[in-house]
Each structure stands twice: as C-alpha cells, then as structure tokens.
Motif scaffolding. Structure first.
Motif, short mmCIF file in Angstrom:
data_model
loop_
_atom_site.label_atom_id
_atom_site.label_comp_id
_atom_site.label_asym_id
_atom_site.label_seq_id
_atom_site.Cartn_x
_atom_site.Cartn_y
_atom_site.Cartn_z
N LYS A 148 -13.67 13.95 39.72
CA LYS A 148 -14.97 14.58 39.44
C LYS A 148 -15.52 14.63 38.05
CE LYS A 148 -15.81 16.05 43.71
NZ LYS A 148 -17.25 15.90 44.61
N ARG A 149 -16.53 14.50 37.67
CA ARG A 149 -17.18 14.67 36.21
C ARG A 149 -17.95 15.77 35.68
NH1 ARG A 149 -20.71 11.29 34.98
NH2 ARG A 149 -20.30 10.93 32.86
N ALA A 150 -17.74 16.34 34.58
CA ALA A 150 -18.49 17.46 34.59
C ALA A 150 -18.90 17.53 32.81
CB ALA A 150 -17.85 18.86 34.90
N PHE A 151 -20.04 18.15 32.66
CA PHE A 151 -20.35 18.57 31.33
C PHE A 151 -20.69 19.96 31.20
CE2 PHE A 151 -21.46 14.01 31.97
CZ PHE A 151 -20.76 13.33 30.69
N ALA A 152 -20.15 20.55 30.01
CA ALA A 152 -20.65 22.16 30.03
C ALA A 152 -21.06 22.47 28.55
CB ALA A 152 -19.39 22.85 30.44
N GLN A 153 -21.60 23.60 28.49
CA GLN A 153 -22.07 24.14 27.21
C GLN A 153 -21.84 25.66 27.39
OE1 GLN A 153 -25.37 22.49 24.87
NE2 GLN A 153 -26.09 21.62 26.72
N ILE A 154 -21.00 26.29 26.52
CA ILE A 154 -20.74 27.67 26.60
C ILE A 154 -20.88 28.29 25.29
CG2 ILE A 154 -18.87 29.35 26.81
CD1 ILE A 154 -17.42 27.48 28.62
N LEU A 155 -21.70 29.33 25.24
CA LEU A 155 -22.07 30.16 23.95
C LEU A 155 -21.51 31.45 24.14
CD1 LEU A 155 -23.74 30.33 21.27
CD2 LEU A 155 -25.49 31.34 22.90
N PRO A 196 -18.64 12.30 23.37
CA PRO A 196 -18.65 13.17 24.54
C PRO A 196 -19.41 14.54 24.42
CG PRO A 196 -16.55 12.18 24.04
CD PRO A 196 -17.38 11.77 22.69
N SER A 197 -19.41 15.06 22.98
CA SER A 197 -19.74 16.33 22.65
C SER A 197 -21.60 15.95 22.79
CB SER A 197 -19.60 16.91 21.16
OG SER A 197 -20.09 17.96 20.89
N ALA A 198 -21.96 15.19 22.48
CA ALA A 198 -23.55 14.88 22.42
C ALA A 198 -23.89 14.57 24.00
CB ALA A 198 -23.91 13.61 21.80
N LEU A 199 -23.02 13.97 24.58
CA LEU A 199 -23.34 13.66 26.11
C LEU A 199 -23.42 15.28 26.90
CD1 LEU A 199 -21.25 10.65 26.87
CD2 LEU A 199 -23.93 11.08 27.18
N SER A 227 -8.42 20.30 38.31
CA SER A 227 -8.31 19.10 37.54
C SER A 227 -9.91 18.60 37.56
CB SER A 227 -7.56 17.82 38.47
OG SER A 227 -7.28 16.72 37.73
N ALA A 228 -10.23 17.83 36.70
CA ALA A 228 -11.52 17.20 36.42
C ALA A 228 -11.44 16.37 35.30
CB ALA A 228 -12.50 18.53 36.37
N GLN A 229 -12.50 15.77 35.05
CA GLN A 229 -12.90 14.77 33.80
C GLN A 229 -14.07 15.69 33.22
OE1 GLN A 229 -13.31 10.47 33.97
NE2 GLN A 229 -13.19 10.96 36.31
N TYR A 230 -13.72 16.59 32.02
CA TYR A 230 -14.49 17.68 31.92
C TYR A 230 -14.73 17.71 30.20
CZ TYR A 230 -15.60 22.67 31.47
OH TYR A 230 -16.35 23.87 31.10
N LEU A 238 -10.61 8.36 28.59
CA LEU A 238 -11.70 9.11 28.31
C LEU A 238 -13.11 8.29 29.07
CD1 LEU A 238 -11.11 10.63 24.88
CD2 LEU A 238 -11.04 11.97 27.15
N ALA A 239 -12.78 7.29 29.52
CA ALA A 239 -14.20 6.32 29.84
C ALA A 239 -14.99 7.30 30.72
CB ALA A 239 -13.47 5.09 30.85
N GLY A 240 -14.61 8.02 31.57
CA GLY A 240 -15.43 8.55 32.36
C GLY A 240 -16.40 10.00 31.66
N LEU A 241 -16.12 10.16 30.42
CA LEU A 241 -16.80 11.22 29.82
C LEU A 241 -17.46 10.44 28.60
CD1 LEU A 241 -14.05 13.89 29.35
CD2 LEU A 241 -15.74 13.68 31.13
N LEU A 242 -17.64 9.17 28.69
CA LEU A 242 -18.18 8.44 27.72
C LEU A 242 -19.52 7.56 27.98
CD1 LEU A 242 -15.17 6.90 26.01
CD2 LEU A 242 -16.51 8.94 25.37
N ALA A 243 -19.87 7.71 29.65
CA ALA A 243 -21.12 7.31 30.05
C ALA A 243 -22.26 8.24 30.07
CB ALA A 243 -20.68 6.75 31.52
#
Length: 401
Positions: free
Chosen positions: A147-154, A110-113, A172-175, A65-70
């Motif tokens: 590829k790295r992605a961060f997302a918020q869905i309501l 990861p959630s805070a990022l 595929s992605a780091q999501y 999960l390293a890509g989602l911890l930066a």
C-alpha cells in the motif's frame, strides 16, 4: 493561522548552486554546496527522479523508494490514524483558507508528491496559554507493504502553550509524509516521531519547523523498525531568544536502512541549539546515515549551537555514515561546534566492568544501554522511556542469542 499558500515562482530556487541530479527546472547543473541552497518547490515536476548520485540521495537506497517517487495518488486505505486522543485539538480548516504551507517548502520529490497527493485535515493546534499535562499520542498504522500513502500533518503550538505530541508509526506501508511544525512566540513544544514499523515498511518524511521569539522546540526522531526509514528534520530558529533541541535515536538491524538529514538554521538573534543523534547497529548490511547541517545566519548574533552524532557498531557487516557540517555567517556568537564518532565497544569500559566480576555479555549490555539511554531519558515521558529501554534490551538479546 490564515496565511494563503501559493505555488513558488522561480525566485524560490537558488541561482547560485543547484544539485546536479535534482534536475530542477531552469536551474542548471552546478553542485549544491550547502543545505541552505537546496531548491524548493511545491511542484513534483520541478524535481527529477533521484538517481542516487545527488548530494541528498547518495547514501539512500533509492530503488527501494520507487513506490514513493511516482506521481500517482496513494491508496486510500494504506494508513489509518487513531485521532481519539487528539480530537479536541484538531483545528478544522476555514472555508477558502489554506492552513498548510505557512512555513513548509518541499525540497525533494517525495515531499512534493506528499504535498500534491496527501490529504489535508490533520491540523493539531494547541490553544494559547494551554498546558497539556499528558502527551498527545497519534497512532499511525500501515495496512501493508503493498500500500502507498501520502500524508500532510500540521502541528501548531499557539503563544505561550506547552504540549508534547507523539507520532507513533507501526504496521507496514510505503509512506511519504510531510510534517509542518509551527511554534508561536513563548510556546514550548515537544514533537516525537517514533518509528516502530514492520521490517518491510518504507517511510520517507520531511519535518519542517519554525520557532518564534522566546519559544522552544524539542524534536525527537526515534527509529527502531522499518526496512527504509528516512526522516529529515529541518528547524529554523526564527524569533529572538528561540531554542531548538534536536535529538535522535536509532537501532539498525540486518538489512535495515535508518537515515536522518538534520538541518538547524539559526536565523534570529540570541538563539540556542543542540543536536545530538545516537545510533547502534548490528547485523549484516545494517546501515545508518546521519547528515547534520547547522547554519548560523548573518543576523543570528549571540548564537550558541552544537551538533554531534555518535554511533556504536556492534557486529561485523554494519555501517554508519556520519557527516557533520557547520556554516557561520557572523562572528558575533557565543559558541558553535560539531562532532562525529563511530566505533565499536570501548575496551576500557568493558575491562572496568569485567574487572568487577561482570560477565562480558552483561558488560556489553550495560555499555549499550548507557550509550543509548542518554537520548531516551530526554523524552520526559516515563512510560515511553521504559518501553524504549525494553525495546533496546530485546534488540541486545537478539544479537547475543
């Protein structure tokens, strides 16, 4: 919804118990005893990078999960969303008003990022009194494992509405993904998170939901694909008479890690909850993790709650970790319980089928289908049910080939 989100102060942290390796600022190093006492923060800096020794990370392959911890922005083209079907339900944010964060509070890095770097704008709002006859499917496709992605869905169901929302992940992605779910009084909402990623995808998601008075939420986590998939639902039955049904289905192949840490908090009186996750595993180093926490709060009188996890190990080299937890803070309840079981084929079932002329291979197929179809049939979407049963058949064909 017009609530203003603010950055949490020190009061958002538990002063009694703190996860030792989460290293939350000013919190000390005392192990967390219950899920409810985990610290929350919108600030990534308030969480240290997980080491794998923490209670909420010790079963997870953290290195993958390293890509989602930066603490860096994601790639703009990492993930695409097909919003054509949901377009009529998208609620534009009013200028100067923050529509996210009425209930959601990140509880890991990861959630805070995702909160910090994930764009806001995917707000699916079901109108009051509306009854949607067909499910609303939101395809989410990754552009590549690099590829790295961060997302918020309501997702918000307004009072007395009825709808089913499907988040369908592929490619595929780091999501890293936050999904905030608000079920207003009297509404009935189903949310299905379907993971059919490619084998090299990494997906870390936090789903947090609040359910109002006399409202119902059905929440499904269906995981077939992905290298590492960690979808953690947290549901609070806030209103009197609210109901929450949390169901999960996973099928882990060689090298896959499929995980869910489930939290159901009975907060209001006369609430009802049912948690049932089932998984099958096959292949060397196939790994599933289920951690289920149920909290019946001091005001949750008249609660009726049960949680269970069942796993079927189909081959050598596969492992399922299953940990149920139950905390009760009032004696005035209808009932509460939990159960967990992991095992191989039921020899009696196989014998019964083979004694009636069914081959061993076909008998095993029938046993697995019967075991997993219990969850599939709860979806209430015939086309999706057929699709998933076909996917299970394909997995079984691969192990017997």
């Amino acid at each position: 919804m017009t609530s203003q989100t603010t950055t949490p102060t020190a009061s958002h942290y538990s002063s009694a118990h703190v996860d030792p390796a989460a290293q939350v600022a000013d919190a000390g190093f005392v192990p967390v005893q219950t899920r409810s006492e985990r610290p929350h923060s919108f600030e990534p800096a308030d969480f240290g990078a997980p080491t794998g020794r923490e209670v909420n990370w010790k079963h997870t392959p953290v290195a993958k999960l390293a890509g989602l911890l930066a603490d860096e922005p994601g790639d703009a083209d990492a993930v695409s969303y097909d919003l054509e079907q949901a377009e009529a339900l998208l609620e534009p944010a009013a200028e100067g008003v923050e529509t996210y964060g009425e209930f959601f509070r990140p509880e890991d890095l990861p959630s805070a990022l995702a909160w910090k770097h994930g764009p806001r704008g995917l707000h699916i709002q079901v109108p009051a009194e509306a009854e949607l006859g067909e499910p609303v499917v939101v395809p989410i496709r990754g552009a590549g494992a690099d590829k790295r992605a961060f997302a918020q869905i309501l997702i918000e169901a307004l009072p007395h509405s009825r709808a089913t929302i499907v988040l369908e992940h592929s490619g595929s992605a780091q999501y890293a993904q936050n999904v905030e779910i608000i079920v207003r009084d009297g509404a009935q909402l189903s949310v299905i998170s379907l993971q059919r990623w490619d084998d090299d995808a990494v997906h870390a998601a936090a789903h947090q939901a609040t359910v109002g008075a006399d409202a119902t939420l059905k929440h499904f986590v269906i995981s077939f694909g992905g290298g590492v998939v960690r979808v953690n639902p947290s549901v609070e039955l806030t209103g009197a008479g609210s109901e929450g049904y949390l169901y999960g289905l996973s099928y882990a192949d060689a090298g896959q890690h499929l995980e869910s840490q489930v939290y159901l908090h009975h907060k209001g009186p006369h609430t009802k909850g049912d948690v049932l996750y089932k998984g099958a595993l096959q292949g060397e180093s196939a790994h599933s993790v289920w951690i289920g926490d149920v909290l019946i709060g001091p005001d949750a009188t008249g609660t009726d709650s049960y949680e269970a996890n069942r796993n079927l190990v189909l081959t050598e080299g596969a492992r399922a970790d299953s940990i149920p937890n139950l905390e009760i803070e009032t004696g005035d309840i209808v009932g509460a319980g939990h159960a967990s079981a992991t095992g191989r084929f039921d020899d009696e079932q196989l014998f019964y089928l083979q004694a009636r002329g069914i081959t061993e291979e076909e008998a095993r197929r029938l046993v697995v289908l019967g075991f997993l179809s219990d969850i599939v049939q709860r979806l209430g979407i015939p086309a999706l049910e057929t699709e998933l049963l076909d996917a299970i058949e394909a997995e079984l064909a691969a192990v017997s080939a």
